[in-house]
Scaffold this active site. Structure first.
Site, mmCIF file in Angstrom:
data_model
loop_
_atom_site.group_PDB
_atom_site.id
_atom_site.type_symbol
_atom_site.label_atom_id
_atom_site.label_comp_id
_atom_site.label_asym_id
_atom_site.label_seq_id
_atom_site.Cartn_x
_atom_site.Cartn_y
_atom_site.Cartn_z
ATOM 1 N N LYS A 161 0.563 -1.535 -0.235
ATOM 2 C CA LYS A 161 0.300 0.159 -0.351
ATOM 3 C C LYS A 161 0.870 1.237 -0.037
ATOM 4 O O LYS A 161 -0.096 2.178 -0.952
ATOM 5 C CB LYS A 161 -1.273 0.361 0.894
ATOM 6 C CG LYS A 161 -0.103 0.001 2.417
ATOM 7 C CD LYS A 161 -1.043 -1.115 3.179
ATOM 8 C CE LYS A 161 0.208 -1.692 4.330
ATOM 9 N NZ LYS A 161 -0.206 -2.543 5.186
ATOM 10 N N GLY A 212 2.444 -9.392 19.076
ATOM 11 C CA GLY A 212 2.307 -9.625 18.019
ATOM 12 C C GLY A 212 0.911 -8.219 17.240
ATOM 13 O O GLY A 212 1.509 -8.734 15.456
ATOM 14 N N GLU A 230 3.673 -3.548 15.356
ATOM 15 C CA GLU A 230 5.129 -3.670 15.658
ATOM 16 C C GLU A 230 5.965 -3.129 16.408
ATOM 17 O O GLU A 230 5.453 -2.048 17.097
ATOM 18 C CB GLU A 230 5.137 -2.705 14.233
ATOM 19 C CG GLU A 230 4.824 -3.306 12.954
ATOM 20 C CD GLU A 230 4.711 -3.685 11.924
ATOM 21 O OE1 GLU A 230 6.611 -4.470 11.991
ATOM 22 O OE2 GLU A 230 4.507 -4.119 10.720
ATOM 23 N N ASP A 281 -0.165 4.552 7.746
ATOM 24 C CA ASP A 281 -0.719 2.841 7.136
ATOM 25 C C ASP A 281 -2.212 3.573 6.695
ATOM 26 O O ASP A 281 -2.586 2.714 5.723
ATOM 27 C CB ASP A 281 -0.942 2.012 7.839
ATOM 28 C CG ASP A 281 -1.515 0.775 7.492
ATOM 29 O OD1 ASP A 281 -0.839 0.326 6.167
ATOM 30 O OD2 ASP A 281 -2.603 0.902 7.999
ATOM 31 N N LYS A 295 -4.011 4.182 2.659
ATOM 32 C CA LYS A 295 -4.822 3.414 2.206
ATOM 33 C C LYS A 295 -6.111 3.946 1.759
ATOM 34 O O LYS A 295 -7.295 3.347 0.989
ATOM 35 C CB LYS A 295 -5.776 2.207 3.222
ATOM 36 C CG LYS A 295 -4.656 1.003 3.500
ATOM 37 C CD LYS A 295 -5.161 0.409 4.301
ATOM 38 C CE LYS A 295 -4.146 -0.964 5.249
ATOM 39 N NZ LYS A 295 -3.909 -1.727 6.515
#
Lengths: 423, 423
Positions: free
Chosen positions: A105, A187, A190, A201, A205
């Site tokens: 992305k 997990g 990050e 992020d 998008k």
């Protein structure tokens, strides 16, 4: 039967999941869709990743040029992440006449026009379902199922990490730092969480979705962006009490001949379809002028969901005789086409001294800037009292000016948080 | 630019909405998708419908043959409803080489193979997004976005009328008959509501979705079907108290080499994504083995949402060079491939005399048929006491036998309702 050779660049989580699906479902895809797909080449620095997938080391290419020269490769799947060398590799592939499928992305949001240009030269195809919303087919829906619609509005939860953190804060009443640490251990976040928690992020998008919606490229850098790091357990508790949840939304709206494009936390009424999207799930709510409200919901990340989107693109691409072009992506929306002073309701939390007249002082500042109050709450009397306002619709500018002036009032100690309310 | 001529059969609500969109968005569709779509012919008994749309009376055909002979017609859109003459008209069109787009779920669910056969002869295309879920692109998602997946499960709210009735019963605590009457007055339910309230409409749509899911035709008549007419305000109230909502679900599941396909009311936990789908909205929840859970949500009916799906099919069809074939629809699933004795949790409401030992008697019947109880409730002591059980997973057969025997217990007055619980 049509034979199709695929090269996979990057055999990490998503690339590995994609190979897994291509191997396991080869027979079913051939039967159901009439295309026989082989993994003809892979590119990765770790040879064990190739053998661990049960693939022959002979298909491990030494570089991108070898893949571009390989006549058995029809489609190049890129799962490397990062802008470079992904961009350079894909441009080479397109110029060699290979169609590309990408899940990247950041690279796609930043360099879409470069890819379109390279693809147009050779007639190769450009597919990117996996860039946005993992396995949820939002790109296919916007390009192949809403042709009858002008898109009026998009509201999306498109970052699983932040939705997971906000959901746990809501369920446990826990603080941001505490949940973040736990999410990192599990997990879900990050080690360096900045790209997720600061909304980058989501903005990549949203750049892709809003460009498709408005038929003009909405570059990442004109999207307003604010992350979730300032959301406290206190804000979450108050939201809950007042019938809201706090979500990080990516929002795009048509406003006359301008648009709004913004990523920030919002107060969302519990009854909104997006309010029940919890944990690492993603959802995109779209309003089309013919279809009305539609929503897609699904897993926004993970080897198999994202692999599912990639393989869907591979099959879709393999069956196309002619690939769709998006020349409108050369046409870039500029800052002046963005509504900078957008309107919203606002939640404002501040601390004040418990002296008579402080509420009246604040109210008169609001009045001065024509900000009208929808709800006010004041906690039990202590020396320092938390005061909460929810306003009616007002502009960012009016709200900012009002807040600056409220901060300077003698009995206002601090403005703790300001969050937009979305309905 | 590619020129495409469309003939619209039936200018009622959906056909009229389709024409409206084709006229209003002609320019945008041409710009964005590179196809110039004209309404080349229409078929309807009422000439005013043609002129009311601003169309010229010269395009009103006298019969289907005139449309089949018209070289300017490439795609025939059918919005007539009912099995005949829709089926005959569409077979004629396909045999004349025209691709078809239909919103007619009953006809399509019943005669899909006939249409496939006629289409295969000439290579014409067959598009039916509008048969299921109105504007929500569930057909496109299943055929063009889940190619990497084996479908394990579908759970769907695909009838707006029944969802509207159940939502109002839930919100108002009102009885079925009372809400139905009101829904009829408001146009949310037909004067003859049987097709909706008895689950026929949902079973047509489930036939289409499950056939796509399992790559083999699931005919309507092997789908188990039960409507909402026996749901009472009392059941809704109890469901609410216990953390459930009652919804009419269409369910299809892969079970080894057999499948389940059934339409019936269920108790659904309030936390399930489908539980918040209210009013006349539709939603389809699908589990794919790669993508995991995805859900689509949108308006299941109405002139513009359904018209949006039809126009999407028209544009999609117009841009195809070669149309996809579904020869697997000649392969029909038979009754013995359906799991007839499917498993479920059950809600059971009965009235009993308030005498000691009645609960023990019922419990021993459950024990005999190996039905295990998850929750039991008994209202305050009156002469007749309502008793509610929720069981753990058991088979239909065991449950039916247990209920028959419970009915015959001396102190059980009546079994009031049995509803499956879906999680």
């Amino acid at each position: 039967m049509k034979k199709v050779g695929v090269a996979v660049l990057g055999l990490g989580v998503v690339g590995g999941g994609t190979c897994r699906i291509l191997i396991d479902r080869k027979k079913q895809i051939a039967e159901e869709y009439g295309v026989d797909i082989d993994i003809a080449a892979v590119l990765d620095r770790i040879p064990e990743r190739v053998t661990n997938l049960g693939l022959d080391l002979s298909i491990l290419a030494k570089d991108i040029d070898e893949i571009c020269d390989n006549p058995n490769v029809n489609i190049v799947v890129e799962c490397m992440g990062g802008s470079e060398p992904a961009r350079t590799f894909l441009i080479k592939a397109l110029e060699a006449g290979k169609s590309i499928v990408t899940s990247n992305k950041e690279m796609f949001a930043k360099f879409w026009p470069d890819l379109e240009k390279a693809a147009a030269k050779t007639g190769a195809g450009l597919y990117y379902e996996a860039t946005t919303g993992g396995g949820m087919p939002i790109i296919r829906t916007m390009t192949q199922a809403m042709q009858a619609n002008g898109i009026q509005e998009i509201k999306a939860i498109i970052n699983g990490t932040t939705n997971y953190i906000l959901t746990r804060m809501t369920e446990e009443g826990a603080d941001y730092q505490q949940v973040l640490k736990d999410a990192q251990a599990l997990g879900y976040a990050e080690a360096n969480p900045v790209a997720d928690v600061e909304g980058y992020d989501s903005s990549y998008k949203l750049s892709i979705l809003s460009s498709l919606a408005f038929n003009k490229r909405v570059p990442v850098d004109i999207i307003y962006r604010e992350g979730i790091t300032k959301i406290t357990a206190e804000d979450i508790r108050i939201a809950k009490d007042m019938g809201f949840v706090i979500k990080l939304l990516a929002i795009a709206k048509q406003r006359g001949d301008k648009i709004e494009a913004r990523v920030h936390p919002v107060f969302l009424p519990k009854s909104h379809p997006l309010a029940n999207v919890n944990g690492s799930f993603n959802a995109v709510f779209v309003v089309g002028d013919a279809v009305g409200d539609i929503m897609l919901y699904g897993r926004g990340a993970g080897a198999l969901p994202t692999g599912s989107a990639i393989v869907s693109d591979v099959v879709f691409c393999a069956r196309q005789v002619e690939h769709a072009r998006y020349p409108e992506m050369f046409n870039v929306m500029t800052q002046d086409q963005i509504v900078s002073d957008f309107e919203s309701d606002y939640y404002l939390r501040l601390n004040a001294r418990d002296v008579s007249g402080v509420i009246a002082d604040i109210a008169s500042v609001f009045k001065k800037y024509k900000v009208s109050i929808s709800q006010m709450r004041q906690d039990e009397s202590k020396e320092v009292i938390p005061v909460i306002f929810i306003t009616h619709k007002t502009t960012e500018k009016a709200m900012k000016q009002a807040i600056e002036e409220i901060k300077s009032l003698p009995n206002v100690l601090s403005v703790e948080n300001v969050i937009r309310v979305e309905k």
